[in-house]
Design an enzyme around this catalytic site. Sequence first.
Site, PDB file in Angstrom:
ATOM      1  N   LYS A 178       0.835  -1.207   0.000  1.00  0.00           N
ATOM      2  CA  LYS A 178       0.000   0.000   0.000  1.00  0.00           C
ATOM      3  C   LYS A 178       0.874   1.263   0.000  1.00  0.00           C
ATOM      4  CE  LYS A 178      -1.846   2.787   3.000  1.00  0.00           C
ATOM      5  NZ  LYS A 178      -1.885   4.042   2.232  1.00  0.00           N
ATOM      6  N   GLY A 231       7.238   5.608   7.488  1.00  0.00           N
ATOM      7  CA  GLY A 231       6.328   6.728   7.702  1.00  0.00           C
ATOM      8  C   GLY A 231       6.585   7.353   9.056  1.00  0.00           C
ATOM      9  N   GLU A 253      10.583   2.054   9.577  1.00  0.00           N
ATOM     10  CA  GLU A 253      11.500   3.139   9.194  1.00  0.00           C
ATOM     11  C   GLU A 253      10.748   4.436   9.475  1.00  0.00           C
ATOM     12  OE1 GLU A 253      14.549   2.795   8.156  1.00  0.00           O
ATOM     13  OE2 GLU A 253      14.579   0.641   7.819  1.00  0.00           O
ATOM     14  N   CYS A 287      13.436  11.933   5.602  1.00  0.00           N
ATOM     15  CA  CYS A 287      13.466  11.426   6.981  1.00  0.00           C
ATOM     16  C   CYS A 287      14.813  11.681   7.640  1.00  0.00           C
ATOM     17  CB  CYS A 287      13.144   9.948   6.992  1.00  0.00           C
ATOM     18  SG  CYS A 287      14.163   9.034   5.830  1.00  0.00           S
ATOM     19  N   GLU A 387       9.953  16.787  14.430  1.00  0.00           N
ATOM     20  CA  GLU A 387      10.242  16.667  13.003  1.00  0.00           C
ATOM     21  C   GLU A 387       9.300  17.594  12.228  1.00  0.00           C
ATOM     22  OE1 GLU A 387       8.985  13.085  10.878  1.00  0.00           O
ATOM     23  OE2 GLU A 387      10.965  13.017   9.948  1.00  0.00           O
TER      24      GLU A 387
END
Length: 493
Positions: A178, A231, A253, A287, A387
């Site tokens: 997905k 994500g 991750e 990221c 973040e």
Amino acid sequence: MEAKKMYIDGQWSEGSSGKTFDVINPANGEVFAKVFESSLDDTRKAIAAAKKSFYVTREWRDMDSQTRGDFLLKIADAIEAAKDEFAMLDTLDNGKPLREAEGDIDDGIHTFRYYAGLIKAPYGGVYDVNEGFGKMHSYTVHEPVGVCAQITPWNYPFLMAVWKLAPAMAAGNSIVFKPSSKTPLSTVKLFEIFDQVGMPAGSVNLVQGPGSAVGNELGENKDVDMVTFTGSTRVGQGLMRAAASNVKKIGLELGGKSPNVIFADADIDGAVEWAMIGIFFNQGEVCSAGSRIIIEESIKDEFVKKLAAKANAMTIGNPVNNPDMGPLISEAHMNKVLSYIESGKEEGALLVCGGERYTEGECAKGYFVRPTIFDNCTSDMKIVKEEIFGPVVTIQTFKTQEEAIALANDTDYGLAGAVFTSDLTRAMTVIKEIRAGITWINCYNPTFNEAPWGGYKMSGIGRELGIHGLEEYQEVKQININLTPGVVGWYEN
Ligand code: NAD
């Protein structure tokens, strides 16, 4: 506009509801594609197809590794032949400059080729064991895990998909995949190639739609043996809880807030350019972005002046025309980044440049934000802690090496980090102390298929790429053979 279909059990499908969702070009806010949305029922069908393919028909799982590797090579060749189309799809739905998208496609082609070769490397071990129960031969084999669900984010739509699919396919797993519903198009194209090269029915399945419905089922469903996710940390934590349903194997991750530590003896111009790559590449939606610059006090002013001059000179525009920076992924995300900028100002950080939406000319309706630098930052500020996932960097200073290390590690995350210095001993000492999975000395961001990628702390579990990336999708089985069959004589009667 014809909507893109999902791919279940070797068939293209409109899904059980026939509902579609829009894909938006962030450079102008316009809908440019539609995709059929998978329902819970479709997701369960995809899982059932993968289960049948792995446990009943077994064609992909039982294929010898040479033939399986040949499939991956054919896939790589087909991607290469359609490289321009792939790159344009990622640029249109993600907003990244075309040349960056082209780089992603090249990396993805090499990832398939790398795993096509690696799957034929020798695996397992032979163990010299004790003779308590007689003479034994002990060895290990690696086997595919089974049904793997894979979920990816929007920032590297094609590349994050390939980092997951290539090793999982090489290992012989069956997959339900997905992508992010913001950037589903290059994955649809990739599955068209899987279909063309004749991947066995059910071995690779594509479902589409928002994470809350489809993604959650992939985490909860007990027929899924493993879930891997790239994500945000928040969604990763939820998947970890869902995966407990049948103690799935899990790979995560997640996010980052990575330190970029610069000492006074570094090549300043080099450090400025790498810092730009660290924070402004891919609009800062990376990221591993070097979003916290931690710099020795004596060179801070000179460094910030040079960095700001370069940031102000960056071109911003339609990503198809290769500016330095394209738009952020969506209006909502742009607003989130702008609200972080407001919080930085409110908390007393000094805005050096940027700090606003960019709406010049062709950018009027897109989600562009100017490259932003905040000086005089402290660890307690929201912009230093959280973040932001946009083109915003904070500057903090240090006087001693110990202070630099302490600031670098003052975060819940542990994805990446860098050190700039011309002193080799200092470089090696500091890099060893940084609690992060991917680190650089005198550079920022280069990534290689051959080397493992993944985070410490709240940045994740497990590794992608390299041999570790393949082993994530394998179980290890120990096999012990009794070389002296017959009665052992353990029980007296
Ligand atoms: P996100 O967590 O919102 O979404 C990621 C994927 O999860 C999407 O496909 C989404 O549809 C799906 N999802 C959402 N809710 C879900 C749920 N409840 N259950 C299952 N799936 C669900 O992240 P994003 O905004 O797409 O991406 C940005 C994040 O990704 C950043 O935090 C970034 O650091 C991280 N990221 C990490 C890496 C890495 O290698 N560590 C790489 C790229 C991006």
